[in-house]
Design a protein around this motif. Structure first.
Motif, PDB file in Angstrom:
ATOM      1  N   VAL A   1       0.883  -1.462  -0.044  1.00 12.27           N
ATOM      2  CA  VAL A   1       0.022   0.071  -0.017  1.00 12.27           C
ATOM      3  C   VAL A   1       0.872   1.138  -0.103  1.00 12.27           C
ATOM      4  O   VAL A   1       0.576   2.238  -0.859  1.00 12.27           O
ATOM      5  CB  VAL A   1      -0.817   0.017   1.094  1.00 12.27           C
ATOM      6  N   ASN A   2       1.971   1.249   0.824  1.00 10.70           N
ATOM      7  CA  ASN A   2       2.657   2.407   0.996  1.00 10.70           C
ATOM      8  C   ASN A   2       3.430   2.651  -0.386  1.00 10.70           C
ATOM      9  O   ASN A   2       3.682   3.943  -1.044  1.00 10.70           O
ATOM     10  CB  ASN A   2       3.935   2.216   1.996  1.00 10.70           C
ATOM     11  N   GLU A   3       3.832   1.324  -1.096  1.00  7.18           N
ATOM     12  CA  GLU A   3       4.696   1.945  -2.365  1.00  7.18           C
ATOM     13  C   GLU A   3       3.682   2.268  -3.764  1.00  7.18           C
ATOM     14  O   GLU A   3       3.692   3.237  -4.310  1.00  7.18           O
ATOM     15  CB  GLU A   3       5.106   0.424  -2.886  1.00  7.18           C
ATOM     16  N   ILE A   4       2.397   1.707  -3.575  1.00  6.25           N
ATOM     17  CA  ILE A   4       1.235   2.230  -4.673  1.00  6.25           C
ATOM     18  C   ILE A   4       1.183   3.884  -4.100  1.00  6.25           C
ATOM     19  O   ILE A   4       0.689   4.431  -5.056  1.00  6.25           O
ATOM     20  CB  ILE A   4      -0.074   1.397  -4.286  1.00  6.25           C
ATOM     21  N   ASN A   5       0.850   4.052  -2.816  1.00  8.01           N
ATOM     22  CA  ASN A   5       0.660   5.413  -2.553  1.00  8.01           C
ATOM     23  C   ASN A   5       1.684   6.421  -3.179  1.00  8.01           C
ATOM     24  O   ASN A   5       1.378   7.648  -3.828  1.00  8.01           O
ATOM     25  CB  ASN A   5       0.489   5.720  -1.114  1.00  8.01           C
ATOM     26  N   ARG A   6       2.941   5.811  -2.974  1.00 12.38           N
ATOM     27  CA  ARG A   6       4.146   6.738  -3.564  1.00 12.38           C
ATOM     28  C   ARG A   6       3.974   7.089  -5.041  1.00 12.38           C
ATOM     29  O   ARG A   6       3.973   8.175  -5.628  1.00 12.38           O
ATOM     30  CB  ARG A   6       5.474   5.926  -3.282  1.00 12.38           C
ATOM     31  N   VAL A   7       3.666   5.970  -5.825  1.00  7.83           N
ATOM     32  CA  VAL A   7       3.486   5.924  -7.232  1.00  7.83           C
ATOM     33  C   VAL A   7       2.313   6.677  -7.602  1.00  7.83           C
ATOM     34  O   VAL A   7       2.562   7.536  -8.430  1.00  7.83           O
ATOM     35  CB  VAL A   7       3.391   4.431  -7.634  1.00  7.83           C
ATOM     36  N   ARG A   8       1.205   6.546  -6.991  1.00  5.10           N
ATOM     37  CA  ARG A   8      -0.067   7.285  -7.450  1.00  5.10           C
ATOM     38  C   ARG A   8       0.309   8.784  -7.300  1.00  5.10           C
ATOM     39  O   ARG A   8      -0.317   9.808  -7.682  1.00  5.10           O
ATOM     40  CB  ARG A   8      -1.296   6.814  -6.654  1.00  5.10           C
ATOM     41  N   THR A   9       1.089   9.355  -6.093  1.00  8.51           N
ATOM     42  CA  THR A   9       1.463  10.756  -5.778  1.00  8.51           C
ATOM     43  C   THR A   9       2.216  11.264  -6.900  1.00  8.51           C
ATOM     44  O   THR A   9       2.135  12.462  -7.420  1.00  8.51           O
ATOM     45  CB  THR A   9       1.877  10.758  -4.440  1.00  8.51           C
ATOM     46  N   THR A  10       3.101  10.419  -7.277  1.00  5.66           N
ATOM     47  CA  THR A  10       4.056  10.742  -8.238  1.00  5.66           C
ATOM     48  C   THR A  10       3.299  10.947  -9.702  1.00  5.66           C
ATOM     49  O   THR A  10       3.512  12.084 -10.379  1.00  5.66           O
ATOM     50  CB  THR A  10       5.055   9.691  -8.603  1.00  5.66           C
ATOM     51  N   PHE A  11       2.294  10.269  -9.974  1.00  2.00           N
ATOM     52  CA  PHE A  11       1.564  10.400 -11.400  1.00  2.00           C
ATOM     53  C   PHE A  11       0.174  11.575 -10.939  1.00  2.00           C
ATOM     54  O   PHE A  11      -0.222  11.939 -11.985  1.00  2.00           O
ATOM     55  CB  PHE A  11       0.634   9.151 -11.545  1.00  2.00           C
ATOM     56  N   GLY A  12       0.118  11.972  -9.907  1.00  3.82           N
ATOM     57  CA  GLY A  12      -0.704  12.953  -9.591  1.00  3.82           C
ATOM     58  C   GLY A  12      -2.203  12.575  -9.558  1.00  3.82           C
ATOM     59  O   GLY A  12      -3.187  13.361  -9.962  1.00  3.82           O
ATOM     60  N   ILE A  13      -2.426  11.406  -9.164  1.00  4.14           N
ATOM     61  CA  ILE A  13      -3.714  10.962  -9.090  1.00  4.14           C
ATOM     62  C   ILE A  13      -4.270  11.204  -7.730  1.00  4.14           C
ATOM     63  O   ILE A  13      -3.650  11.117  -6.579  1.00  4.14           O
ATOM     64  CB  ILE A  13      -3.741   9.384  -8.988  1.00  4.14           C
TER      65      ILE A  13
END
Length: 870
Positions: A127-139
């Motif tokens: 979950v932490n990794e997914i949150n990091r990626v989605r923040t990077t993509f501006g979701i």
């Protein structure tokens, strides 16, 4: 698919937390915290998934991989809950027996608790990794801008009764008139009409309209779905049943008997959806050749012009083209204005123009027009709402139909999406009983009711099915006497859409599309086999541990691999449909079925199933539906102690294992949730046990003693207050019932069937006032019976099978009690060899629409009734 899985996680988490709160003490408080964390994270992910999906549609392919990661994460979350819930319940049930502190101490040091904590930690890191990626993509979170997709809100009730008219031919009138004249032409040299064209163009609609218009001008007729994977034996059997073969002629020498009958008759047969010439080569060996001498006709539909040319020659071809713009808009207007005859009277010219643009994008395909109209009926009739639909429709003309089909899927509430996709698990053109698909949904927990919802989950599931029908995604095949859906089909174009969507999201796979994708199979949740191949599959993929549903439809013998590989602990749905094979070799239930402790739905269909069901079945705590009605299987009578069971269908030919003596006497009928009980022989029950079945809706019993009537006829009390359908059948024709029966207190009873009985019914008030359908079999009819039925205020269907009149009488008068006789009667069905004269004056039965007479060549109808015979 991520939305579906996340919704499952949220619902299951809520259910487990509610269960833990209902227990005493705080011994598993740490467990409650972890599960609540899962629930919160699932909601959080769900809140930004809409923005992620929009970015993918907008062309940001980087996000596609993230969505796949979310999908796999949600699936693993659900797996954890499904895998550990039985252990949670098991540990908690022990907690009530001893000190809670001691239990908590033990549990904290068990392998179970450690393993659960380790799994949660893995989920947290992902979950932490997914949150990091989605923040990077501006979701971002868009939940405030959208309706809560998780909450299913039933649509306007009137839309639940919007059912597409399968014989509506808007825009096809010229085709219809030309083909009708051709079919009725006695000089047609070769009596085949081949309707061919692209998918969704209206071939089946036109063919059915033709068939229904002309079938009564032939000696016999049949309408049969052939499909992409036809079974010749089943096709012959279906034709035989419809053209009038007797039951004994179905079982022995079916092909010879069918050919002999058709040679003597002038017939019309519709073969819908033929995919290859090989099936026709098999069929024509039995079907007599059609030509001008016999006057018989065959109508076929196919996507392939070459198949039509092969079967009926070039002169038989009728190529159905897409509709022109005028007829397309006429069909669209007809569908969109179901409740508004003046569709465009109060609408702006801009809205009408938007409608024309939408129709133009449908490229003249009736199926696409019907689907888009069904979707728009659920939206506000505003320019903004319709423009939103217009803007999301694809631009590529060749992809129009598939884009519109996908658009209809995307328009579904999240709760309806898995229910729609489930239809793809069934074979193409398979007639799907509503009872089956609804209870599979329930077993899969697609439909969850809240604690304050008093409606039964089956009623909510029926709403779901009606909603899919009203959206024109599912077609109704048959309806019950009350107008409820009995069985349904899915159009092959929509079936293909289900398969495509399911494969892309790993919702399910069929045996034919599993090759070369080991990763998908290891995460597979549902699997269907249509023509064998089970042994080959399990030899390649022996451990599909995440499997929730296994459906098998095949004439092949029982797959031997299931005897060793049927150990899938998370399996909830197992349905095996095996018609009688050529070998007729009986097979028993594999021992591995005893391992399926999570099973909620079990259906076995086919006469080759013989022997005993494993005794371990009665220990399954989650089994809701057990259907062995069309088998030769026995089951222990202690099945009547399964408290959670909701639907039980037993073979009427093979009764439960009788448990004699003290063991039998000690059996307690504890079925507070049972709604369906079919096929039980009353000699295996104490009649008084019926008092325990307070929620029973449908009851079918074989009777051979009077006590059942005494119990059911308790004065002024309905011991089964929710009973809607009651069938009582004596296995012996000469068995006499001395007791009177009085069912007047059963105000919910709508269908009553009495067979092999000679009951004493004092007057019509002894029968339910709200009865809609009454079937009598092997009953002597006298003036008292007819007078009673005449006075039933809501009786619409009266079926008399092998009944007889008192000695010396031959006249059945439907107006014996005067002008107010049978005020609501719409259908009279008489079956059996007799020489009655059936009469009714002009004022009796004013709503009578049709009379069916079967196997009764000497029946004589009065002039008025003869006009209603079909």
């Amino acid at each position: 698919m991520a939305e579906i899985l996340l919704t499952a996680v949220i619902d299951k988490s809520a259910g487990i937390v509610g269960y833990l709160l209902s227990q005493e003490g705080q011994c598993l408080y740490w467990l409650k915290e972890d599960i609540e964390w899962l629930q919160r994270e699932a909601r959080h992910i769900q809140s930004y998934l809409g923005d992620a999906n929009e970015k993918v549609v907008g062309g940001d392919l980087r996000v596609k991989s993230l969505i796949k990661d979310v999908e796999e994460l949600a699936g693993d979350m659900e797996d954890i809950l499904d895998e550990f819930l039985p252990q949670i319940e098991s540990h908690k049930s022990k907690g009530a027996l001893s000190c809670l502190k001691e239990l908590a101490c033990i549990l904290c040091h068990t392998r179970f608790s450690n393993k659960f904590s380790m799994e949660i930690e893995k989920i947290k890191r992902r979950v932490n990794e997914i949150n990091r990626v989605r923040t990077t993509f501006g979701i971002t979170d868009t939940s405030n801008n959208n309706n809560n997709q998780r909450e299913y809100i039933p649509m306007d009730r009137r839309r639940l009764f919007l059912h597409a008219d399968e014989t509506e031919v808007v825009g096809l009138d010229d085709n219809f008139n030309m083909l009708q004249a051709k079919l009725l032409d006695q000089d047609l040299r070769y009596g085949v009409i081949s309707i061919v064209g692209m998918p969704g163009v209206g071939k089946t609609t036109l063919a059915k309209k033709l068939y229904k218009q002309i079938y009564n001008q032939f000696d016999c007729s049949a309408l049969v779905y052939v499909s992409q994977q036809p079974r010749v034996g089943e096709i012959f059997l279906e034709i035989g049943k419809q053209v009038g073969l007797r039951e004994e002629e179905w079982k022995d020498n079916l092909e010879d008997n069918l050919q002999s009958l058709l040679k003597r008759k002038r017939y019309v047969i519709l073969l819908d959806d033929i995919w290859n010439v090989e099936i026709w080569d098999d069929l024509k060996l039995v079907l007599p050749e059609c030509d001008s001498r016999t006057g018989s006709k065959i109508i076929i539909t196919s996507r392939n012009s070459n198949i039509g040319r092969y079967i009926g020659g070039n002169c038989s071809l009728h190529v159905l083209e897409p509709l022109d713009s005028e007829k397309s808009f006429e069909l669209f207007t007809n569908r969109i204005s179901t409740f508004d005859n003046n569709c465009w009277e109060n609408a702006s010219s801009d809205l009408e123009n938007i409608g024309k643009e939408i129709v133009e994008k449908c490229d003249g395909i009736p199926l696409a027009i019907v689907l888009i109209a069904g979707m728009l009926r659920a939206r506000e009739r505003t320019e903004h709402a319709w423009n939103c639909v217009l803007e999301t429709m694809g631009q590529n003309i060749q992809d129009q139909c598939s884009n519109i089909l996908a658009l209809s899927y995307n328009d579904l509430p999240t709760a309806l999406r898995p229910c729609f996709l489930y239809f793809g698990l069934f074979p193409e053109d398979h007639e799907i009983p509503a009872f089956d698909v609804i209870n599979m949904w329930i077993a899969e927990k697609f439909i969850v009711t809240s604690t304050n919802n008093r409606r039964e989950v089956e009623d909510i599931a029926e709403d779901f099915l009606n909603d899919l029908v009203s959206r024109n995604l599912i077609q109704v095949s048959r309806r019950t006497f009350q107008g409820r859906i009995a069985s349904c089909r899915i159009h092959d174009l929509l079936h293909s859409l289900c398969v495509t969507l399911a494969r892309g999201s790993n919702f399910f796979l069929t045996k034919d599309n599993t090759q070369g994708d080991v990763g998908s199979v290891t995460r597979l949740r549902r699997l269907a086999f249509y023509s064998g191949g089970v042994d080959e599959f399990f030899s390649s993929y022996p451990k599909p541990k995440k499997l929730r549903a296994l459906l098998y439809f095949s004439e092949d013998s029982y797959p031997s691999s299931l005897k060793t590989h049927l150990n899938i602990k998370l399996l909830r749905v197992l349905s095996m449909h095996i018609p009688e094979s050529n070998s007729r070799r009986p097979f028993s239930i594999p021992e591995g079925i005893a391992n399926l402790s999570c099973l909620s739905y079990l259906k076995l269909w086919g006469p080759n199933f013989v022997g005993h069901m494993p005794r371990s079945i009665v220990k399954f705590k989650r089994l809701l539906t057990l259907d062995i009605g069309w088998t030769n299987l026995r089951i222990g009578f202690d099945v009547m102690e399964m408290k959670q069971l909701r639907h039980l269908r037993l073979s009427q030919f093979v009764q439960p294992i009788y448990m004699s003596g003290a063991k039998f006497s000690s059996v307690n009928v504890l079925l507070p949730n049972l709604q369906t009980l079919i096929g039980m022989d009353i000699c295996y029950m104490k009649a008084g046990w019926l008092h325990q079945l307070a929620n029973l809706r449908k009851l079918s019993l074989n009777i051979n003693k009077n006590s059942i009537f005494e119990v059911l006829s308790t004065p002024h009390v309905a011991i089964l207050p929710k009973l809607e359908v009651l069938k009582l059948k004596s296995l012996l024709q000469d068995y006499q019932h001395d007791d009177q029966i009085n069912l007047s207190s059963y105000d919910k009873l709508r269908k009553l069937s009495l067979s092999y009985t000679d009951l004493k019914i004092v007057d019509f008030e002894a029968l339910p006032a709200n009865l809609v359908k009454l079937s009598l079999r092997y009953v002597q009819l006298d003036t008292n019976h007819i007078t009673m039925t005449e006075k039933m205020p809501k009786l619409k269907i009266l079926k008399l099978r092998n009944c007889w009149l008192p000695y010396g009488e031959s006249k059945l008068d439907l107006s014996a009690s005067g002008a107010d006789s049978f005020q609501q009667l719409e259908l009279l069905h008489i079956i059996g060899h007799n020489s009655w004269e059936v009469t009714a004056d002009e004022l009796a039965a004013p709503k009578l629409k049709k009379i069916l007479v079967s196997h009764a060549p000497n029946i004589r109808l009065s002039e008025r009734l003869a006009r209603l015979r079909i």
